[in-house]
Design an enzyme around this catalytic site. Sequence first.
Site, PDB file in Angstrom:
ATOM      1  N   HIS A  99       0.839  -1.209   0.000  1.00  0.00           N
ATOM      2  CA  HIS A  99       0.000   0.000   0.000  1.00  0.00           C
ATOM      3  C   HIS A  99       0.868   1.250   0.000  1.00  0.00           C
ATOM      4  CE1 HIS A  99      -3.448   2.588   1.127  1.00  0.00           C
ATOM      5  NE2 HIS A  99      -2.553   3.216   1.879  1.00  0.00           N
ATOM      6  N   GLU A 100       1.880   1.275   0.852  1.00  0.00           N
ATOM      7  CA  GLU A 100       2.776   2.433   0.891  1.00  0.00           C
ATOM      8  C   GLU A 100       3.576   2.554  -0.400  1.00  0.00           C
ATOM      9  OE1 GLU A 100       2.301   4.592   3.075  1.00  0.00           O
ATOM     10  OE2 GLU A 100       1.024   3.326   4.320  1.00  0.00           O
ATOM     11  N   HIS A 103       1.676   4.519  -2.817  1.00  0.00           N
ATOM     12  CA  HIS A 103       1.816   5.972  -2.684  1.00  0.00           C
ATOM     13  C   HIS A 103       3.074   6.467  -3.403  1.00  0.00           C
ATOM     14  CE1 HIS A 103      -1.581   6.547  -0.165  1.00  0.00           C
ATOM     15  NE2 HIS A 103      -1.097   5.891   0.876  1.00  0.00           N
TER      16      HIS A 103
END
Length: 234
Positions: A99-100, A103
Amino acid sequence: MMEDPLFWVFVLPGLLLGVYAQSRIKINLAKYTQVPTLNGITGAEVARKLLDAQGLKDVTVESTPGVLSDHYDPRTKTLRLSQQVYYAPNVAAAGIAAHETGHALQDAEDYFPMEARTYIVPVVQLAAQAAPWVFIAGMLLQMPTLAWVGIILFASSSLFALLTLPVEFNASARAKELLVQHGIIQGEEQLDGVEKVLGAAAWTYVAAAVSALGVWLFYVFIMFFRGRSASSIR
């Protein structure tokens, strides 16, 4: 304002959603930290592998203290993972690390909602501090224009919360796609685990948006109805 029962009418839905989200996060983390990744790959290794595969070798992966303190810093191109994710070889850690990484990919692609959110952070921080005082001053001094300035400042927090939603949902979608594409997550149980962990986290952002909108609507209500009542009395 918190002593006003009406305040809680507007804010309580967001708070309840937040409690629900936190409970789902705890339940799913407890479950899927027990499901190992293939070949024992850790959260840090997941992030590094996915970043390198996308040509983002300039992004640094670091361990950071705290629980659920995982985040990506676009200013320094640094992906920071909590120790429970950085060193952990389980499905929950893999999902959070991916998920990071999502980003970082958004940053590399100049994903508009993320860029917009990053640019308004200083404005939102300043506005959040000034808004209550400006609004109260406007009401006490019987200056509706000043009170409306306070309400507009409150709206910046709502805008920030709303911009956060597409940023977080998009990062989670990228995470699931990358994990499957690179063979890090395989099988129904592992994919289901990633979806549940990231889905529970997404509810925290929904709760924050609902709370921010609730606070803003509370002040709008005061201005439209109670402020108008006070004016009619005069």
